[in-house]
Write a protein that holds these residues in place. Structure first.
Motif: not given
Length: 819
Positions: A576-577, A584-589, A616-620
């Motif tokens: 998780g970013v 957490g940055r759930g919107w991070d793409n 994608i959506a804050g997860e790698v």
């Protein structure tokens, strides 16, 4: 009255102090003035009574005393005029002291110039800079009394560009307030047909030679028509010749009124405005209406067409107001719809919309389509005529539905739903006025919002919150805020909200942040970053503009194919970013992450598979990582694909890869998460290597780690069950040293023992005993996964001590230095 100067008669004392007065100020004032220097014109009793009986400040007699010393020859009347407004901050008495009173000026000049409640300091400099031979006292006062510097005199009045024929009165009129020689230059360049007085009227207050340039550019025919007075009106204050060019274009048109020419060319100099005015005479007769019609015109053809298409019976005055500024014929089309409906009422039609022409003009002026007319025809009749008109100004039509039904007004649709929802009529008008939109859901957004708002909001707060809303979200946001917040604060916080984040932000604020600061901070928030920023004890000013940025990674899930982690087995890791505040940055793409093996202890092992991936959506997710040899490794992940020279990891996953079947088998034969947990950053500091490290895993995440408790204990961890289902993992002394290969065969003897080169035999011996105790195999029997590695390190430590001991003995024998 007893203290009045004894030289005053009883009657004069009464005049001075007032009958029965208890104040001693008038008598003190009189005594001060009487002490003037001998041999100079004294104040008469009448002067003293007049001055002192009206004085209100002790600074006034002090001012008289000052002038008696500095300017004793000043007339009594001048001293009284100068000191009438004396105060500690006044410049008046210093003015009189420093003013150069020219011999040709009357005795009253100093009093006339320096008297008054607010004299600028630059006034004296201006007056002293004028030649007395040319300027009269009255002209000096007119030019300089309000001057803030000597510029009116030095840069304009004494300019060599001024015609020598000008009188001092004319120069004063021209140069008053000047900050440069522009008025003088302008007068010099004025057309020769201008008299001196006319040139001054043209150029007074000029900041450049624009007025003269403009006047010189006026065409002869136009000049004869508008005369010098017209040119002065046209060009005074001009920066260039544009007003003249404008007038030249219109002046030859015999039907255009002269005053309209001047007014139009002063306010609007666009070519379209000129075309409009030229054509306006053919559609309306009065110059005043022509002026209203064409002011600021950007499309002459559209304006004239609008006038021609307007209802025939409409007055020219209303046509001018309706079509002014029109860019197409929509205003007249809109007015036509209402006018026809209005005519239908008068002829007995069923349509009940009787209205005045002024109302039609107000509704349709500037209309983009027939929306205002549709709105007025479709608006709920419960509103009444005035509220209908107010609702429909600036309204727009919605597109026809798919079935080809009649067009509808957005504002009318909004108002109808508001009244159905029980909202007050005035509030409905304020919420829906001028509403635009294509979809009904967006059109009715303001009333949907208002209906959602909890009880207690005033109409003003409701309008602040819901005006312009596209849906009910702002109302839901206000409802989600703690009721302790004033309704005005909730309205400000949630106005324009697209989700409930502003309310969540306020709730997430740390204790101690007041309501006002919380609203200021969270208004417009799109994440909780601002609230988390405040937890770091930062200020509202700092956190108001802070943005969430990728700052770290957290391991969320780890697994591998099958039941055993062997060489070539695909490893999957989900990260998780997180931002700078650990959220957490759930919107991070957009964040890229790189996977690498820590080279310390890797022994040349290679990590294979897709090693760079994007969030994608804050997860790698990494789904196919493999290691080409067996051993205990640290798999590390870095933000933005950075290949950091210093291995400061963002996230760590510890893995043990087996060489043969059974080496990597987990107790439950399933996926192990706990073995790959993210631990504290490694360091080469001895104190940190030898200290214990504790990681707390809270419930319910701890459930994932239960299958690996045995394997963790074999690897040197103490596993404790904590409160609420949590797990506490504590690494034994030296576990991280083994994991990072802190002591290895590539080190020299000094580094293996952790001592500096050249250390004494005693220091070396002490370090050896400490290291040998730490790495003695007997201490690692309880950790079968690490015992072999501990034995290797113990051997390296012994080898280092033996080598250094022999080296020091040879050095003592003179057989060379021990390096």
């Amino acid at each position: 009255m007893k203290k009045a100067p004894h030289t005053f008669s009883k009657a004069e004392q009464t005049q001075l102090c007032g009958n029965g007065s208890h104040s001693t100020f008038p008598s003190t004032c009189a005594s001060t003035i009487l002490k003037g220097p001998k041999g100079h014109p004294p104040f008469s009793h009448e002067d003293i009574i007049s001055f002192c009986s009206s004085s209100s400040s002790s600074d006034q007699p002090a001012c008289i005393s000052h002038l008696n010393k500095k300017q004793p020859k000043l007339p009594v009347s001048s001293k009284a005029a100068i000191c009438a407004h004396a105060s500690p901050a006044s410049f008046n008495q210093d003015c009189a002291a420093s003013l150069k009173v020219h011999k040709s000026y009357p005795a009253s000049f100093a009093g006339d110039f320096c008297g008054g409640p607010s004299l600028p300091e630059g006034a004296v400099k201006c007056a002293n800079a004028l030649p007395s031979s040319k300027f009269t006292a009255s002209d000096t006062i007119a030019l300089c009394k309000t001057a803030t510097s000597d510029s009116p005199a030095t840069k304009c009045a004494v300019s060599k560009t001024l015609p020598s024929s000008l009188s001092s009165a004319q120069i004063s009129q021209l140069c008053a307030g000047a900050t440069s020689d522009a008025p003088a230059t302008c007068v010099k360049r004025a057309p020769s047909m201008f008299t001196a007085g006319e040139a001054i009227a043209l150029c007074a207050g000029a900041t450049g030679d624009g007025p003269a340039t403009c006047a010189s550019a006026v065409d002869g025919k136009v000049m004869r028509k508008i005369l010098v007075e017209g040119v002065t009106k046209l060009c005074s204050g001009a920066h260039d010749k544009s007003p003249a060019v404008c007038a030249n274009g219109l002046g030859g048109k015999s039907k255009v009124d002269v005053d309209v020419v001047l007014d139009t060319c002063l306010t609007s100099q666009s070519p379209e405005a000129l075309k409009c005015l030229t054509s306006a005479a053919s559609v309306m007769s009065l110059p005043a209406n022509q002026k209203v019609l064409c002011d600021g015109a950007t499309s002459a053809a559209s304006i004239i067409r609008c006038v021609k298409d307007s209802p025939f019976t409409m007055s020219d005055e209303n046509k001018a107001a309706l079509c002014s500024g029109a860019t197409n014929d929509t205003p007249s089309t809109c007015a036509g719809v209402l006018h026809e409906a209005n005519a239908g009422v008068k002829s007995g039609s069923f349509m009940d919309i009787e209205m005045q022409e002024e109302t039609i003009v107000n509704l349709c002026r500037g209309a983009a389509d027939v929306g205002p007319a549709l709105c007025y025809l479709q608006a709920p009749k419960e509103l009444g005529k005035e509220q209908q008109a107010e609702l429909c100004e600036g309204s727009a039509a919605m597109p026809k539905d798919e079935r080809g039904g009649a067009a509808r007004s957005a504002a009318a649709v909004c108002a109808a739903k508001g009244l159905e929802g029980g909202l007050d009529k005035k509030l409905v008008v304020r919420l829906c006025r001028g509403r635009r939109g294509e979809e009904e859901a967006a059109v009715t957004g303001p009333v949907d919002c208002a209906i959602t708002v909890p009880f207690g909001f005033s109409p003003g707060d409701l309008v602040m919150l819901c005006s312009g809303a596209e849906n009910s979200v702002p109302g839901k946001c206000a409802k989600a805020v703690d009721a302790n917040f004033a309704t005005g604060m909730r309205a400000k916080l949630c106005a324009g909200a697209r989700d409930l984040t502003p309310a969540d932000c306020v709730r997430a604020l740390p204790m101690g942040v007041d309501m006002g600061s919380g609203v200021e901070l969270c208004t417009g928030a799109t994440s909780l970053t601002r609230a988390f920023c405040m937890e770091k004890h930062m200020s509202v000013a700092t956190c108001r503009d802070v943005e969430s940025v990728p700052a770290g990674l957290e391991v969320r899930e780890v697994g591998f194919e099958g039941d055993e982690l062997l060489v070539g087995t695909a490893i999957s890791v989900k990260l998780g970013v997180v931002d700078q505040f650990g959220q957490g940055r759930g919107w991070d793409n957009e964040t890229w992450v790189t996977a690498k093996l820590d080279p310390r202890g890797a022994g040349g092992a290679q990590l294979e598979g897709a090693r760079v991936n994007r969030s994608i959506a804050g997860e790698v997710e990494f789904g196919s990582l493999t290691v080409d040899t067996n051993g205990l490794f640290s798999l590390k992940f870095f933000l933005d694909g950075a290949n950091k020279e210093i291995w400061e990891e963002d996230a760590i996953v510890k893995i043990r890869v087996g060489e043969e079947e059974g080496a990597g088998k987990l107790e439950d034969g399933g996926v192990c998460f706990g073995l790959f947990d993210s631990f504290s950053c490694y360091t080469d500091e001895p104190a940190a290597r030898e200290s214990e490290t504790t990681t707390l895993i809270a419930f319910p995440a701890s459930i994932k780690y239960l299958p690996c408790i045995g394997l963790l204990e074999d690897a040197g961890f103490v596993v404790e069950h904590g409160w609420g289902g949590s797990l506490r993992l504590t690494s034994a002394r030296g576990v991280e040293s083994i994991s990072t290969n802190a002591i290895h065969a590539g080190m020299n003897y000094w580094d293996r023992l952790g001592v500096e080169v050249g250390s004494s035999k005693g220091v070396i011996k002490k370090a050896y005993f400490k290291k040998s105790l730490e790495w003695h195999p007997d201490r690692w029997v309880s950790y079968p996964l690490l015992a072999g590695k501990a034995q290797e390190i113990f051997t390296l430590v012994n080898e280092a001590y033996t080598g250094l001991s022999g080296c020091l003995e040879r050095e003592a024998a003179g057989e060379g230095a021990c390096l």
